[in-house]
Design an enzyme around this catalytic site. Structure first.
Site, PDB file in Angstrom:
ATOM      1  N   THR A   1      58.607  26.630  34.766  1.00 48.16           N
ATOM      2  CA  THR A   1      58.444  25.217  34.431  1.00 48.16           C
ATOM      3  C   THR A   1      57.498  24.576  35.443  1.00 48.16           C
ATOM      4  O   THR A   1      57.565  24.846  36.640  1.00 48.16           O
ATOM      5  CB  THR A   1      59.793  24.491  34.424  1.00 48.16           C
ATOM      6  OG1 THR A   1      60.490  24.749  35.653  1.00 48.16           O
ATOM      7  CG2 THR A   1      60.657  24.989  33.268  1.00 48.16           C
TER       8      THR A   1
ATOM      9  N   LYS B   1      52.851  19.492  33.649  1.00 52.35           N
ATOM     10  CA  LYS B   1      51.893  20.499  33.156  1.00 52.35           C
ATOM     11  C   LYS B   1      52.514  21.417  32.109  1.00 52.35           C
ATOM     12  O   LYS B   1      51.822  22.270  31.552  1.00 52.35           O
ATOM     13  CB  LYS B   1      51.351  21.323  34.330  1.00 52.35           C
ATOM     14  CG  LYS B   1      50.452  20.533  35.270  1.00 52.35           C
ATOM     15  CD  LYS B   1      49.880  21.389  36.383  1.00 52.35           C
ATOM     16  CE  LYS B   1      50.899  21.665  37.454  1.00 52.35           C
ATOM     17  NZ  LYS B   1      50.319  22.366  38.638  1.00 52.35           N
TER      18      LYS B   1
ATOM     19  N   ASP C   1      67.057  22.420  34.944  1.00 51.37           N
ATOM     20  CA  ASP C   1      68.315  22.959  34.420  1.00 51.37           C
ATOM     21  C   ASP C   1      68.476  22.630  32.940  1.00 51.37           C
ATOM     22  O   ASP C   1      68.941  23.468  32.154  1.00 51.37           O
ATOM     23  CB  ASP C   1      69.501  22.406  35.211  1.00 51.37           C
ATOM     24  CG  ASP C   1      69.492  22.865  36.655  1.00 51.37           C
ATOM     25  OD1 ASP C   1      69.056  24.004  36.913  1.00 51.37           O
ATOM     26  OD2 ASP C   1      69.910  22.085  37.529  1.00 51.37           O
TER      27      ASP C   1
END
EC number: 2.7.1.213
Length: 278
Positions: free
Chosen positions: A203, A207, A237
């Site tokens: 992640t 972006k 999460d």
């Protein structure tokens, strides 16, 4: 049969702001992943340790969306994290571990063992390895946390062993670079894949998401107005939970990423790591 079992920490978090305000809320990466996956449609079980100080209404909120048979309530205090925000924008996060020790030895309910996928949230790497030894033959995914930066750097051999035994790793960009020692995110993805992870999902905030399984695929972040972002801490999460809700039920990669991005966007709009409101 459960789609997903999440193993890791559930915490009591206290936010302390520069003006002296204090806000207490539920936290913990495992609960963040588990509640997100549940809201994305998965049948989820949670394995964690809490103390007798954990508010009953928080536990009831968890039980309303997932199975809590794996939640141990022990004499003592729940892990407590203080997020101390300073005027210069820096944050200190002292942690009192309480009863959240030796997570690698935590009992896993027998009825959980036929779950489709197991996810190990951030705990010390030696404890992650203990769990992997107990979950041999199972489909396991894993997440990391910069809290254990020194252990990651000193014990890269241990990290390689962990990564070699899981299907998916879910680092953010900073964690991927730290874990591998790479200077470029794509190099970090190649290294993690080379260590044995079948799928590397990184992640990258605004972006988007980088996925590598021998070839690269990039997915843009979903649009969100800056003024809608309340608290960015739970985004990773929530993404992992949404992704795993799709993955554990055999959905295509594109749908898994979409579910993850949708859940991440929603949790950014509220305080705390949980996808549910208590």
């Amino acid at each position: 049969m459960l789609d997903l079992v999440v193993i890791g920490h559930v915490s009591i978090d206290t936010l302390i702001f520069p003006d002296g305000r204090r806000v207490t809320m539920p936290g913990g990466a495992a609960a963040g992943v588990a509640t997100s996956a549940a809201l994305a449609g998965a049948k989820v079980g949670l394995v964690t340790k809490i103390g007798t100080d954990f508010p009953k209404e928080w536990l009831q909120a968890l039980s309303s969306v997932l199975d809590i048979s794996g939640v141990q309530i022990l004499p003592g205090k729940t892990i407590h994290i203080q997020m101390i925000y300073h005027e210069d924008g820096s944050v200190d996060a002292p942690v009192e571990m309480g009863v959240a020790q030796k997570m690698g030895e935590i009992p896993i309910p027998e009825e959980y063992l036929d779950a489709k996928v197991f996810h190990i949230s951030p705990i010390p790497p030696e404890e992650q390895l203990k769990l992997l030894n107990r979950l041999k033959g199972k489909r396991v995914t894993v997440d990391f946390n910069p809290t254990y930066k020194e252990e990651y750097i000193k014990r890269r051999d241990l990290l390689r062993e962990i990564v070699s035994r899981v299907e998916i790793v879910f680092p953010n960009e900073r964690e991927a670079l730290m874990i591998t020692g790479a200077e470029d995110v794509k190099d970090a993805a190649r290294i993690l894949h080379g260590w044995g992870a079948k799928l590397v999902v990184i992640t990258r905030g605004e972006k988007g998401v980088l996925v590598y399984d021998g070839s690269f695929r990039e997915f843009p972040a979903l649009p969100i107005k800056p003024e809608e972002i309340v608290d960015p801490t739970g985004g990773g999460d929530a993404f992992a939970g949404g992704f795993l809700a799709g993955y554990s039920r055999g959905r295509p990669l594109e749908e898994c990423v979409r579910l993850g991005l949708e859940r991440a966007r929603e949790v950014l709009k509220k305080w705390g790591d949980w996808s549910i409101t208590v």
